[in-house]
Design a protein around this motif. Structure first.
Motif, PDB file in Angstrom:
ATOM      1  N   ALA A  20      -1.384 -17.887 -12.068  1.00 46.46           N
ATOM      2  CA  ALA A  20      -0.412 -16.869 -11.657  1.00 46.46           C
ATOM      3  C   ALA A  20      -0.782 -15.495 -12.204  1.00 46.46           C
ATOM      4  CB  ALA A  20       0.987 -17.273 -12.131  1.00 46.46           C
ATOM      5  N   ILE A  21      -1.234 -15.448 -13.463  1.00 42.92           N
ATOM      6  CA  ILE A  21      -1.621 -14.159 -14.057  1.00 42.92           C
ATOM      7  C   ILE A  21      -2.817 -13.567 -13.328  1.00 42.92           C
ATOM      8  CG2 ILE A  21      -2.570 -13.089 -16.131  1.00 42.92           C
ATOM      9  CD1 ILE A  21      -0.884 -15.060 -17.768  1.00 42.92           C
ATOM     10  N   GLY A  22      -3.835 -14.388 -13.066  1.00 40.05           N
ATOM     11  CA  GLY A  22      -5.035 -13.896 -12.394  1.00 40.05           C
ATOM     12  C   GLY A  22      -4.750 -13.401 -10.990  1.00 40.05           C
ATOM     13  N   PHE A  23      -3.997 -14.187 -10.227  1.00 39.33           N
ATOM     14  CA  PHE A  23      -3.690 -13.776  -8.850  1.00 39.33           C
ATOM     15  C   PHE A  23      -2.724 -12.602  -8.834  1.00 39.33           C
ATOM     16  CE2 PHE A  23      -4.827 -17.785  -6.203  1.00 39.33           C
ATOM     17  CZ  PHE A  23      -6.141 -17.648  -6.604  1.00 39.33           C
ATOM     18  N   GLY A  24      -1.857 -12.518  -9.848  1.00 38.72           N
ATOM     19  CA  GLY A  24      -0.957 -11.373  -9.932  1.00 38.72           C
ATOM     20  C   GLY A  24      -1.721 -10.074 -10.148  1.00 38.72           C
ATOM     21  N   ALA A  25      -2.721 -10.119 -11.031  1.00 38.01           N
ATOM     22  CA  ALA A  25      -3.551  -8.927 -11.263  1.00 38.01           C
ATOM     23  C   ALA A  25      -4.316  -8.555  -9.994  1.00 38.01           C
ATOM     24  CB  ALA A  25      -4.522  -9.185 -12.406  1.00 38.01           C
ATOM     25  N   ALA A  26      -4.836  -9.555  -9.289  1.00 29.68           N
ATOM     26  CA  ALA A  26      -5.582  -9.284  -8.058  1.00 29.68           C
ATOM     27  C   ALA A  26      -4.665  -8.687  -6.991  1.00 29.68           C
ATOM     28  CB  ALA A  26      -6.231 -10.566  -7.546  1.00 29.68           C
ATOM     29  N   LEU A  27      -3.451  -9.187  -6.895  1.00 27.79           N
ATOM     30  CA  LEU A  27      -2.499  -8.663  -5.913  1.00 27.79           C
ATOM     31  C   LEU A  27      -2.161  -7.206  -6.204  1.00 27.79           C
ATOM     32  CD1 LEU A  27      -0.571  -9.054  -3.532  1.00 27.79           C
ATOM     33  CD2 LEU A  27       1.147  -9.903  -5.164  1.00 27.79           C
ATOM     34  N   ALA A  28      -2.000  -6.873  -7.492  1.00 28.84           N
ATOM     35  CA  ALA A  28      -1.662  -5.497  -7.862  1.00 28.84           C
ATOM     36  C   ALA A  28      -2.769  -4.529  -7.453  1.00 28.84           C
ATOM     37  CB  ALA A  28      -1.404  -5.409  -9.363  1.00 28.84           C
ATOM     38  N   THR A  29      -4.011  -4.882  -7.732  1.00 26.73           N
ATOM     39  CA  THR A  29      -5.110  -3.979  -7.366  1.00 26.73           C
ATOM     40  C   THR A  29      -5.339  -3.968  -5.853  1.00 26.73           C
ATOM     41  OG1 THR A  29      -6.723  -5.756  -7.767  1.00 26.73           O
ATOM     42  CG2 THR A  29      -6.275  -4.233  -9.583  1.00 26.73           C
ATOM     43  N   TYR A  30      -5.063  -5.089  -5.202  1.00 25.45           N
ATOM     44  CA  TYR A  30      -5.201  -5.124  -3.739  1.00 25.45           C
ATOM     45  C   TYR A  30      -4.212  -4.169  -3.085  1.00 25.45           C
ATOM     46  CZ  TYR A  30      -5.472  -6.963   1.021  1.00 25.45           C
ATOM     47  OH  TYR A  30      -5.632  -7.081   2.378  1.00 25.45           O
ATOM     48  N   LEU A  31      -2.974  -4.188  -3.544  1.00 26.19           N
ATOM     49  CA  LEU A  31      -1.967  -3.275  -3.004  1.00 26.19           C
ATOM     50  C   LEU A  31      -2.337  -1.823  -3.308  1.00 26.19           C
ATOM     51  CD1 LEU A  31       1.304  -5.233  -3.916  1.00 26.19           C
ATOM     52  CD2 LEU A  31       0.175  -5.058  -1.674  1.00 26.19           C
ATOM     53  N   LEU A  32      -2.880  -1.587  -4.507  1.00 22.01           N
ATOM     54  CA  LEU A  32      -3.321  -0.236  -4.849  1.00 22.01           C
ATOM     55  C   LEU A  32      -4.460   0.203  -3.935  1.00 22.01           C
ATOM     56  CD1 LEU A  32      -2.983   2.120  -6.859  1.00 22.01           C
ATOM     57  CD2 LEU A  32      -4.736   1.027  -8.277  1.00 22.01           C
ATOM     58  N   GLY A  33      -5.400  -0.706  -3.668  1.00 25.21           N
ATOM     59  CA  GLY A  33      -6.497  -0.386  -2.756  1.00 25.21           C
ATOM     60  C   GLY A  33      -6.017  -0.104  -1.351  1.00 25.21           C
ATOM     61  N   LEU A  34      -5.020  -0.875  -0.885  1.00 19.54           N
ATOM     62  CA  LEU A  34      -4.454  -0.612   0.436  1.00 19.54           C
ATOM     63  C   LEU A  34      -3.842   0.780   0.501  1.00 19.54           C
ATOM     64  CD1 LEU A  34      -2.678  -3.955   1.458  1.00 19.54           C
ATOM     65  CD2 LEU A  34      -4.746  -2.960   2.472  1.00 19.54           C
ATOM     66  N   ALA A  35      -3.125   1.151  -0.563  1.00 22.46           N
ATOM     67  CA  ALA A  35      -2.489   2.459  -0.588  1.00 22.46           C
ATOM     68  C   ALA A  35      -3.533   3.574  -0.559  1.00 22.46           C
ATOM     69  CB  ALA A  35      -1.613   2.587  -1.833  1.00 22.46           C
ATOM     70  N   PHE A  36      -4.593   3.448  -1.331  1.00 18.02           N
ATOM     71  CA  PHE A  36      -5.640   4.454  -1.339  1.00 18.02           C
ATOM     72  C   PHE A  36      -6.403   4.474  -0.021  1.00 18.02           C
ATOM     73  CE2 PHE A  36      -5.045   4.751  -5.888  1.00 18.02           C
ATOM     74  CZ  PHE A  36      -5.371   6.068  -6.154  1.00 18.02           C
ATOM     75  N   GLY A  37      -6.632   3.285   0.549  1.00 18.10           N
ATOM     76  CA  GLY A  37      -7.340   3.234   1.814  1.00 18.10           C
ATOM     77  C   GLY A  37      -6.563   3.902   2.928  1.00 18.10           C
ATOM     78  N   THR A  38      -5.241   3.729   2.932  1.00 18.60           N
ATOM     79  CA  THR A  38      -4.391   4.360   3.934  1.00 18.60           C
ATOM     80  C   THR A  38      -4.379   5.866   3.797  1.00 18.60           C
ATOM     81  OG1 THR A  38      -2.988   2.399   4.014  1.00 18.60           O
ATOM     82  CG2 THR A  38      -2.069   4.442   4.907  1.00 18.60           C
ATOM     83  N   SER A  39      -4.272   6.321   2.510  1.00 19.22           N
ATOM     84  CA  SER A  39      -4.207   7.753   2.266  1.00 19.22           C
ATOM     85  C   SER A  39      -5.537   8.438   2.576  1.00 19.22           C
ATOM     86  CB  SER A  39      -3.804   8.035   0.821  1.00 19.22           C
ATOM     87  OG  SER A  39      -4.784   7.526  -0.081  1.00 19.22           O
ATOM     88  N   LEU A  40      -6.649   7.727   2.269  1.00 23.04           N
ATOM     89  CA  LEU A  40      -7.961   8.304   2.547  1.00 23.04           C
ATOM     90  C   LEU A  40      -8.275   8.319   4.044  1.00 23.04           C
ATOM     91  CD1 LEU A  40     -10.073   6.686  -0.311  1.00 23.04           C
ATOM     92  CD2 LEU A  40      -9.339   9.080  -0.152  1.00 23.04           C
ATOM     93  N   GLY A  41      -7.747   7.300   4.716  1.00 20.78           N
ATOM     94  CA  GLY A  41      -8.004   7.242   6.140  1.00 20.78           C
ATOM     95  C   GLY A  41      -7.220   8.293   6.884  1.00 20.78           C
TER      96      GLY A  41
END
Length: 372
Positions: free
Chosen positions: A351-372
């Motif tokens: 749960a801890i590992g996947f939680g950390a991955a989910l947090a950075t994935y959502l952050l990457g989505l946000a940056f990808g949207t803003s950059l696009g």
């Protein structure tokens, strides 16, 4: 396991039922298996640990005899012990390691005798003591495994989580798979070097701190020539943690006052504490190399799909699967070493590992949207 005080058991009045006989046969088989486990473990030990394990096997033999007496003529129809004890005996024969001792500790903690009417109070009390004895033996093994092994386990876990989070975050921005792979390799090297250097500095600092704290032996040779009296030497030994009586005796010895009326056993103050501390901390280079290698091994797992040419969602799913299995393994190992439930620690780690991955994935989505 319930550690409440044991209440007297009422005597059995009626003949045992078929269910009772089946249950007692299982208890008999489990006692025989436990005795065999302790004997197998004893074959891989020597000295005091071997003696303790053989004594535990002897105690399980007394419990075995209790069920034989209760079963009477029905004792000739043995059943197989529980699957857990079969597996435990196999591990004890093949490995005999601290992991087996930790599993044996948990097995003793699950004893049903505290609520079993056919078991005696002495048997229930024995199982409580056996759990603590095995806990003590397992603690010795954990102490021997700390240091480099601790750095290896946690290094691998850190590599899994950090690099999975890194590639998930980078991948969510919409960059190419080649860039994700490059980011993962860079994260592997940067993290492994950082972990190795950090472990080396940490262990070296601990050893240097112990060296600064460890009492010197200057008073052994210099005390007869120093311009001080016994009271000052008493202060020295009390500052090292000795009692007033022990400090006075040691000061009298060092100054040659052999006519002191003290307990001779106070002369025995071996510096074992510091030797044990060094053993548990381990070597700085060993910890650094273990941490580097295992962090790198853990960080390699998330990028394996990209190294073999997978792209997009397929690479993400395979990476999550591989890392999930690895996190379950490292979490289970940590659970065994700590004496806790391996399954609980494994799923917590997942749960801890996947939680950390989910947090950075959502952050990457946000940056990808803003950059696009």
């Amino acid at each position: 396991m319930d550690h409440t005080p044991l209440s007297p058991r009422p005597p059995r009045q009626s003949a045992p039922s078929d269910a009772d006989l089946r249950k007692w046969r299982r208890y008999l088989a489990d006692e025989r298996a436990e005795a065999a486990i302790y004997r197998d473990l004893a074959q891989r030990r020597d000295g005091e640990e071997r003696e303790i394990l053989l004594k535990l096997a002897e105690a399980e033999g007394r419990h075995e005899q209790h069920w034989i007496d209760l079963l009477g003529e029905h004792a000739d129809r043995p059943v197989r012990p529980s699957a857990r004890r079969i597996l435990l005996r196999f591990l004890a024969r093949c490995f005999g390691s601290v992991f087996v001792m930790a599993l044996a500790q948990r097995a003793e903690g699950r004893s049903p005798y505290s609520s079993e009417p056919a078991a005696t109070n002495a048997m229930a009390a024995d199982e409580l003591i056996h759990e603590e004895v095995i806990r003590g033996l397992a603690t010795r093994g954990r102490a021997r495994l700390s240091g480099s092994f601790r750095a290896a386990v946690f290094g691998a876990n850190d590599g899994l989580v950090s690099n999975l989070a890194l590639i998930m975050g980078i991948g969510a921005t919409g960059v190419s798979s080649g860039f994700v792979l490059f980011s993962g390799i860079a994260g592997l090297l940067a993290g492994a070097l950082s972990m190795g250097a950090g472990e080396y500095v940490s262990v070296r600092s601990q050893r240097e701190l112990l060296n600064a704290t460890k009492p010197t032996q200057i008073s052994l040779a210099a005390a007869p020539d120093l311009d001080l009296n016994a009271n000052e030497l008493v202060l020295l030994y009390r500052a090292r943690g000795m009692s007033q009586e022990a400090a006075e005796h040691r000061a009298a010895e060092r100054l040659g006052h052999l006519d002191c009326d003290c307990d001779p056993s106070l002369s025995l103050q071996p510096p074992e504490y510091y030797e044990n501390e060094y053993e548990e901390i381990g070597s700085g280079w060993n910890a650094a190399v273990s941490s580097f290698c295992f962090f790198a091994a853990g960080a390699l797992v998330p990028i394996l799909p990209y190294m073999f040419g997978l792209q997009g969602m397929a690479a993400v799913l395979v990476s999550l699967l591989l890392v999930g299995l690895a996190l379950l393994c490292t979490g289970g190992i940590v659970g065994l070493l700590s004496g806790a439930s391996p399954a609980k620690r494994a799923f917590r780690q997942l749960a801890i590992g996947f939680g950390a991955a989910l947090a950075t994935y959502l952050l990457g989505l946000a940056f990808g949207t803003s950059l696009g």
